[in-house]
Design a protein around this motif. Structure first.
Motif, short mmCIF file in Angstrom:
data_model
loop_
_atom_site.label_atom_id
_atom_site.label_comp_id
_atom_site.label_asym_id
_atom_site.label_seq_id
_atom_site.Cartn_x
_atom_site.Cartn_y
_atom_site.Cartn_z
N LEU A 209 1.25 -1.15 0.24
CA LEU A 209 0.19 0.19 0.09
C LEU A 209 0.90 1.28 0.30
CD1 LEU A 209 -2.95 -1.06 3.07
CD2 LEU A 209 -3.01 -1.58 -0.16
N ASP A 210 1.92 1.06 -0.79
CA ASP A 210 2.57 3.15 -0.95
C ASP A 210 2.01 3.75 -2.39
OD1 ASP A 210 4.41 1.55 0.43
OD2 ASP A 210 5.63 0.22 -1.31
N ASP A 211 0.76 3.52 -1.84
CA ASP A 211 0.55 5.21 -2.77
C ASP A 211 -0.92 5.88 -1.91
OD1 ASP A 211 -0.12 6.45 -5.16
OD2 ASP A 211 -0.16 5.31 -6.69
N SER A 212 -1.48 6.94 -3.27
CA SER A 212 -2.50 7.04 -1.98
C SER A 212 -3.85 6.08 -1.56
CB SER A 212 -3.07 8.44 -3.16
OG SER A 212 -3.67 7.67 -4.10
N PRO A 213 -4.82 6.36 -1.28
CA PRO A 213 -5.95 4.95 -0.99
C PRO A 213 -6.49 5.19 -1.55
CG PRO A 213 -5.71 6.60 1.13
CD PRO A 213 -4.59 7.02 0.44
N GLU A 214 -7.00 6.20 -2.97
CA GLU A 214 -7.79 6.31 -4.31
C GLU A 214 -6.78 6.05 -4.91
OE1 GLU A 214 -7.00 9.04 -1.79
OE2 GLU A 214 -8.85 9.50 -1.50
N ALA A 215 -6.00 5.65 -5.61
CA ALA A 215 -4.90 5.02 -6.71
C ALA A 215 -5.00 3.35 -6.14
CB ALA A 215 -3.46 5.71 -6.67
N ILE A 216 -5.11 3.19 -4.83
CA ILE A 216 -4.68 1.70 -4.36
C ILE A 216 -6.32 0.82 -4.36
CG2 ILE A 216 -4.79 -0.15 -2.71
CD1 ILE A 216 -2.74 1.96 -1.16
N GLN A 217 -7.94 1.87 -4.07
CA GLN A 217 -8.89 1.26 -4.63
C GLN A 217 -8.96 0.77 -5.52
OE1 GLN A 217 -10.62 3.62 -2.39
NE2 GLN A 217 -10.50 2.83 -0.50
N ALA A 218 -8.23 1.53 -7.62
CA ALA A 218 -8.59 1.72 -8.00
C ALA A 218 -7.96 0.44 -8.81
CB ALA A 218 -8.36 3.25 -9.33
#
Length: 625
Positions: A209-218
């Motif tokens: 999980l090394d990105d923003s939550p929105e990017a990870i959810q996508a």
């Protein structure tokens, strides 16, 4: 039951096994024969091939459905056919293994994705790049974790004095999720002490999980869609595989089903030269049919000897369970307690009658019983063989509902054939006591019969719940009735009670191998236990009257509450109140009846350590309910 010894030629063993399985009347006896020349079979190729093939087919069944065996033609499966089937099942399993491995990998990917989603949910309120939080910072300390909600303000104040900031981004349950930031390397010991005192628990940032939550959810949505597509493709491939294998799998299942009896009988088979011997137990009434079938199917002569079980074999002799369709669910409940010994009376029929009588008495209502019976019938497919239990219990309740004149608690719809239990509680209690005396007398009588039947004559007379106990109990009841009617216990019943207790004490005295002091203590305790036990066991049946009265009282309570409401409330109260009575009291009454059956009945006359008759049989598909 008869002990059977079947002598056949070794080449006829597969056919003999198949015939024994087809008649479903032969319970194998694996004991070694007395003849020293008879030895177990040395050639085990058939058994090994069968075990390997069955294992492969069971593993294939976990991936694709396997059709039922076609048993319209009962035939012997030769070794060559079994070997060919085993080889094909090996190839089929290799193909299915690839599907299973792909399915396992997809399931693992889905599991990892779910774990990532759960971890991300904890940090979704942060709205920052999680990779930035994870990275090491030379001049800044960052702590992410949870703190008890009541400690947040106090911790925030203390951290402010230490030059740190606290940011609360979410509250869940009694905890607050916080981020703490401050200059690195200063007052580190003091800071750790503050966090520990406030109950701070760090939440580690998970890997991946090394990105923003929105990017990870996508990314996770895309990954889930990919897994779903792969699953659909795999399902289509599995369906195609199942369709191409269906006929061969049906033939393999048929082959293995027909080969199974010979393998099952293997422990009971002994041989010497060209002769083979199979030993087992067969119900006496099934012997003529079994002999006729063997004469029709075996190509060569055979010898079948039968004899009655010897006294030393009684613990090994199986008991045939009750198979009547209506009694099957009650037989299942009896089996939960144990299997009757060979020669003992099977309690299933008695259990069925007494269960229904007690249940109907304690749950007597035409409406409630009708609902139970109707529900059991409607859900008969889900309940399987157990649905007659619900239907019969409901009908018993209906019958006693007519006796008590009760329909969903209303007393003015049907005229009572007798009376409501609440009108004369004393009479109901007296009847319950009478029912208890009858039940215990019957149970003791069965105990005495069972012990005589298995040759335990001394125990039948002097043992627990034996003949002397029954004399004591009946004399005690006789004296108790006389005491209630005339005020005097009576000379004859008193003499019988004393004589029976004295006989039990003398019997216990001579069967104890202990010092005199211990003998006296044990005899006194056991004699006292006999008196208290029979009295308390009889009083246990008062619950039959108590729950009968309770059922009426609950119905009256529901109708009284309904009468205090408006038209709509009245209808709703009657409906939901009766549902409450049916569910709650139905369960309680069933438990109470089972308790009386198990502890006051079975524990008295049912040894429950027998062996169930389990004949060799073909694995036929289950019949629909």
């Amino acid at each position: 039951m008869r002990h059977v010894r079947l002598l056949v030629l070794r080449e006829d063993l597969p056919q003999a096994s198949l015939t024994l399985a087809d008649t479903e009347s032969f319970h194998p006896d694996p004991r070694a024969p007395q003849e020293q020349r008879l030895t177990p079979l040395e050639d085990c190729r058939y058994q090994k091939l069968y075990q390997q093939a069955r294992s492969r087919l069971d593993k294939i069944r976990q991936v694709i459905p396997v059709p039922d065996a076609d048993l319209r033609e009962i035939r012997v499966v030769p070794l060559e056919e079994l070997s060919e089937t085993n080889a094909w099942l090996g190839e089929a399993w290799e193909s299915c293994l690839q599907h299973q491995e792909r399915s396992r990998k997809l399931a693992e990917q889905a599991r990892l994705l779910e774990e990532q989603e759960a971890a991300l949910a904890n940090f979704s309120e942060l709205h920052v790049d999680l990779g930035a939080l994870r990275a090491h910072k030379r001049f800044l300390d960052l702590f992410i974790g949870v703190v008890p909600r009541e400690n947040v303000d106090r911790l925030q104040g203390a951290l402010g004095l230490a030059g740190h900031l606290l940011f609360k981004y979410m509250e869940r349950g009694g905890n607050a999720h916080v981020v703490i930031a401050g200059p690195a390397g200063e007052r580190e010991t003091e800071l750790q002490s503050l966090l520990a005192t406030a109950g701070f628990t760090a939440i580690p940032l998970p890997q991946g999980l090394d990105d923003s939550p929105e990017a990870i959810q996508a990314e996770q949505r895309a990954e889930r869609e990919h897994i779903e597509r792969a699953r659909r493709e795999l399902e289509q491939e599995v369906e195609a595989c199942a369709a191409s294998f269906r006929d061969r799998l049906a033939r393999a299942e048929t082959v293995l089903t027909l080969a199974e009896p010979f393998v099952t009988l293997d422990p009971a088979i002994r041989s010497a030269g060209h002769l083979a011997c199979i030993a087992g137990w067969v119900p006496a009434e099934a012997l003529p049919r079994l002999e006729r079938r063997l004469e029709q199917t075996l190509p060569h002569p055979f010898s079948m000897e039968s004899r009655k079980p010897r006294s030393d074999e009684r613990p090994l002799v199986p008991s045939v369970p009750v198979r009547h369709r209506l009694l099957a669910p009650f037989a299942m409940l009896v089996k939960q307690y144990g299997v009757p010994r060979y020669g003992e009376i099977d309690p299933t029929f008695l259990f069925t009658i007494t269960f229904l009588l007690m249940f109907g008495t304690m749950f007597g209502d035409v409406g409630h019983g009708g609902v139970l019976a109707l529900l059991a019938w409607l859900f008969r497919r889900k309940l399987g063989r157990f649905y007659p239990f619900g239907v019969l219990a409901g009908l018993s309740s209906v019958v006693f509902g007519f006796v008590f004149g009760s329909v969903f608690g209303y007393k003015d719809i049907l005229p009572a054939l007798w009376m409501s239990p609440l009108y004369d509680p004393i009479l109901m209690l007296q009847l319950a006591l009478g029912w208890g005396v009858l039940f215990l007398t019957l149970a003791c009588s069965l105990t005495i019969y069972n012990r005589f039947a298995v040759g335990e004559h001394i125990a039948a007379v002097f043992g627990h719940h034996g003949l002397v106990n029954l004399v004591f109990y009946l004399a005690l009841v006789w004296g108790g009735v006389s005491l209630g009617a005339t005020g005097a216990f009576g000379l004859v019943p008193a003499a019988l009670v004393i004589a029976a207790l004295a006989a039990l004490a003398v019997y216990n005295w001579f069967h104890l191998d202990s010092p005199i002091g211990e003998k006296i203590l044990v005899v006194l305790i056991e004699t006292l236990e006999t008196v208290i036990g029979y009295i308390s066991n009889t009083l246990s049946f008062l619950r039959v009257a108590a729950f009968s009265i309770n059922h009426v009282a609950l119905a009256i309570a529901v109708l009284t509450l309904a009468g205090m409401m408006g038209a709509v409330g009245h209808v709703l109260m009657v409906i939901f109140g009766n549902i409450f009575v049916i569910v709650l009291e139905g369960v309680i009454v069933t438990i109470q009846v089972m308790r009386l059956q198990y502890f006051e009945g079975f524990s008295r006359y049912f040894s429950a350590d027998g062996r169930e008759f389990a004949p060799v049989r073909l694995r036929r598909p289950p019949r629909p309910a």
